[in-house]
Design a protein around this motif. Structure first.
Motif, short mmCIF file in Angstrom:
data_model
loop_
_atom_site.label_atom_id
_atom_site.label_comp_id
_atom_site.label_asym_id
_atom_site.label_seq_id
_atom_site.Cartn_x
_atom_site.Cartn_y
_atom_site.Cartn_z
N LEU A 343 0.91 -1.15 -0.22
CA LEU A 343 -0.10 -0.10 -0.01
C LEU A 343 0.84 1.45 0.09
N VAL A 344 1.76 1.30 1.01
CA VAL A 344 2.68 2.35 0.90
C VAL A 344 3.67 2.63 -0.28
N LYS A 345 3.81 1.68 -1.06
CA LYS A 345 4.79 1.64 -2.31
C LYS A 345 3.98 2.27 -3.42
N VAL A 346 2.84 2.26 -3.48
CA VAL A 346 1.94 2.43 -4.76
C VAL A 346 1.85 4.15 -4.34
N ASP A 347 1.67 4.85 -5.49
CA ASP A 347 1.69 6.32 -5.32
C ASP A 347 0.22 6.93 -5.05
N GLY A 348 -0.18 6.38 -3.76
CA GLY A 348 -1.52 6.53 -3.39
C GLY A 348 -1.71 7.72 -2.29
N PRO A 349 -2.91 8.09 -1.90
CA PRO A 349 -2.92 8.93 -0.55
C PRO A 349 -2.42 8.50 0.63
N ILE A 350 -2.39 6.99 0.94
CA ILE A 350 -1.68 6.60 2.06
C ILE A 350 -0.33 6.15 2.03
N THR A 351 0.49 7.09 2.74
CA THR A 351 2.01 7.16 2.62
C THR A 351 2.61 6.23 3.71
N SER A 352 1.95 6.21 4.75
CA SER A 352 2.43 5.50 5.87
C SER A 352 1.82 4.49 6.74
N VAL A 353 2.20 3.64 7.47
CA VAL A 353 1.43 2.90 8.33
C VAL A 353 2.25 2.64 9.75
N GLU A 354 1.44 2.97 10.64
CA GLU A 354 2.03 2.49 12.01
C GLU A 354 1.35 1.73 12.89
N VAL A 355 2.00 0.75 13.51
CA VAL A 355 1.35 -0.10 14.28
C VAL A 355 0.82 0.43 16.08
N PHE A 356 -0.09 0.10 16.46
CA PHE A 356 -0.75 0.45 17.78
C PHE A 356 -0.96 -0.81 18.29
N ASP A 357 -0.62 -1.05 19.57
CA ASP A 357 -0.99 -2.13 20.47
C ASP A 357 -2.37 -1.69 21.36
N VAL A 358 -3.46 -2.08 20.88
CA VAL A 358 -4.81 -2.01 21.64
C VAL A 358 -5.44 -3.54 22.12
N LYS A 359 -4.57 -4.32 22.43
CA LYS A 359 -5.06 -5.90 22.37
C LYS A 359 -5.97 -5.96 23.22
N GLN A 360 -6.04 -5.34 24.55
CA GLN A 360 -7.21 -5.47 25.63
C GLN A 360 -8.63 -5.08 24.73
N SER A 361 -8.41 -3.88 23.95
CA SER A 361 -9.71 -3.66 23.49
C SER A 361 -10.31 -4.40 22.33
N MET A 362 -9.17 -4.53 21.56
CA MET A 362 -9.35 -5.55 20.19
C MET A 362 -10.20 -6.91 20.51
N ARG A 363 -9.55 -7.48 21.87
CA ARG A 363 -10.47 -8.91 22.16
C ARG A 363 -11.78 -8.56 22.66
N ASN A 364 -12.42 -7.53 22.58
CA ASN A 364 -13.59 -7.15 22.62
C ASN A 364 -14.21 -6.46 21.46
N GLY A 365 -13.61 -6.51 20.69
CA GLY A 365 -13.92 -5.87 19.10
C GLY A 365 -13.93 -4.65 18.80
N GLY A 366 -12.96 -3.99 19.68
CA GLY A 366 -12.92 -2.47 19.53
C GLY A 366 -11.58 -2.24 19.10
N GLY A 367 -11.12 -1.60 18.14
CA GLY A 367 -9.87 -1.43 17.45
C GLY A 367 -9.39 0.25 17.66
N PRO A 368 -8.46 0.75 16.95
CA PRO A 368 -8.15 2.07 17.20
C PRO A 368 -9.12 2.97 16.83
N ALA A 369 -9.76 2.70 15.86
CA ALA A 369 -10.93 3.68 15.22
C ALA A 369 -12.24 3.63 16.23
N CYS A 370 -12.51 2.66 16.78
CA CYS A 370 -13.36 2.47 17.84
C CYS A 370 -13.28 3.26 19.02
N LEU A 371 -12.14 3.38 19.30
CA LEU A 371 -11.72 4.06 20.64
C LEU A 371 -11.65 5.51 20.48
N ARG A 372 -11.96 5.96 19.26
CA ARG A 372 -11.94 7.57 19.04
C ARG A 372 -13.23 8.05 18.61
#
Ligand SMILES: NCCC[C@H](NC(=O)CCC(=O)O)C(=O)O
Length: 446
Positions: A343-372
């Motif tokens: 994704l970050v190699k093609v010349d598209g609008p998304i130019t970087s990817v970063e990983v966040f650890d929200v595993k406690q929330s994810m185990r209940n079906g909530g990811g980074p976007a759910c939390l905000r």
């Protein structure tokens, strides 16, 4: 005249009763992790770390408070009697499922707190908030009153902010808030187009609908929100979630699509009428061309999208493009990890990817976007809000200390009946409203 604006993120602070109660049929993670032991302290610290990482990069980051759980007023409304200890004991012995439902920390997922329409889109040019009734799940349906109080305590100035009550809390008007709402624009302060995504049409039983899992949002609810917010047809598009996606575990649109600026990042199975939806968005988007980044089922099977929460990532402007803030699980699913690398190699609008650890929330079906909860604010509006909830280094340190002082590192279903837990929560939340400068927003404080 275009005003400079930012898109602020208001993350839900995970509450002291975070636990895995298996309350959400249709949310695969919630069901598959039921009764595992939760770590509320780690969950809250993971959420605070995500907020801090983004605040350190210059994004405006706010905090929304957890709710009073177990919620005794709801137990009393259901006929449990006596003092607090007796009410807890009665509920625990006669119906532990009800006790679990009134103890959930689900208010952490503030993408479901409300729908927010920026002032550049609304008829009266104020920012409009409608807390979501979350009527599809009992444990979530008890959130909107306190959510409304918290939002009013933060966005207080009525010359800038309009607050509506939640829609009628019935299935015909099921509303899940910003998780089913995405705003596209050329710049945040410019008039944009708001995409409302629903799962079924309540007053038309013949219309397409999922058959395995529930559709939590209705078209009628989405249209009611658009009317309340004063959105003309130029600023609103309504799309049905593909029933097949809901039946694959996509219980909110933010599990299968995310938008930012002029970019819509989505899976090919997300929408029932993809072409019509994209055409309407393109037609209404002014000042920039729609950049649709479509992920095919061949690249990422929908099961992998649901397992990794690829689309429950935050999509954020950066000086040279856009950052996709993904949950760690995206690196654990091969098809998704491969997709991200290219994704970050093609010349598209998304130019970087970063990983966040929200595993406690994810185990209940909530990811980074759910939390905000995203709130677009122009400079005047940003300075009109209660700054006590804006994450500074000092507030971050204060909240980390507060979590370490009040949160348990283990919580399971049996612990919910512990009267000590209720005392711990009330003591913590009473202190928190002081830290955040919110005043008394909880029932136990009134
Ligand atoms: N936006 C993500 C929301 C996740 C939330 N999970 C829950 O409520 C699970 C709670 C539990 O099962 O303990 C939901 O399904 O509404």
């Amino acid at each position: 005249m275009v005003k400079h604006a930012v898109e602020a993120n208001f993350d839900g602070l995970v509450g002291p009763t975070h636990n895995y109660a298996g309350l959400s049929w249709g949310n695969v993670a919630s069901k598959s992790n039921v009764n595992s032991v939760a770590n509320p302290r780690e969950a809250a610290l993971q959420g605070l770390a995500k907020m801090k990482q983004l605040a350190d990069r210059g994004y405006v980051q706010g905090v929304l408070p957890p709710h009073e759980r177990p919620h005794l007023p709801t137990l009393r409304a259901l006929g449990f009697t006596g003092n607090d200890r007796q009410v807890l004991e009665q509920a625990a012995s006669t119906d532990p499922s009800i006790l679990a439902a009134v103890s959930s920390a689900s208010a952490m997922w503030t993408a479901n707190a409300a729908t927010v329409s920026p002032s550049a889109d609304t008829k009266d040019h104020r920012v409009h908030f409608t807390p979501a009734n979350l009527s599809a799940k009992f444990h979530r349906s008890i959130e909107h009153r306190v959510t409304g109080r918290a939002l009013k305590a933060i966005f207080t100035d009525e010359s800038y902010f309009a607050h509506h009550p939640a829609l009628p809390s019935v299935s015909h008007f099921g509303d899940e808030g910003a998780a089913n709402h995405t705003r596209l624009c050329s710049r945040y302060g410019e008039p944009g187009v708001e995409l409302f995504v629903y799962g079924q049409i309540a007053f038309n039983e013949q219309a397409p609908a999922p058959v395995k899992y529930p559709a939590r949002q209705t078209l009628e609810a989405s249209r009611a929100i658009a009317r309340l917010h004063g959105l003309s047809d130029r600023h609103a598009v309504f799309a049905q979630q593909n029933p097949a996606a809901i039946d694959a575990g996509v219980f909110h649109n933010d599990v299968i699509a995310v938008g930012n600026g002029n970019c819509l990042f989505y899976h090919e199975l997300a929408f029932l009428e993809e072409d019509r939806v994209l055409a309407e968005l393109s037609d209404r988007l002014t000042g920039a061309a729609l950049e649709a980044v479509r992920v095919s089922a061949g690249e990422v099977p929908i099961e992998d999208a649901v397992a990794s929460y690829l689309f429950n990532s935050q999509l954020l402007n950066t000086p040279d493009g856009m950052l996709l803030a993904v949950p760690g699980e995206c690196r654990e699913v091969p098809s998704v990890s491969r997709y991200l690398d290219q994704l970050v190699k093609v010349d598209g609008p998304i130019t970087s990817v970063e990983v966040f650890d929200v595993k406690q929330s994810m185990r209940n079906g909530g990811g980074p976007a759910c939390l905000r909860l995203r709130v677009v604010l122009n400079d005047e509006e940003l300075h009109a809000i209660n700054r006590g909830v804006i994450l500074t280094d000092a507030l971050y340190d204060r909240l980390v200390t507060w979590v370490n002082a009040h949160y348990r590192s283990e919580l399971d279903q049996q612990d919910l009946a512990d009267p000590m837990l209720l005392e711990e929560v009330r003591k913590a939340l009473d202190e928190l409203t002081g830290i955040l400068g919110l005043g008394s927003i909880y029932d136990f404080q009134l």
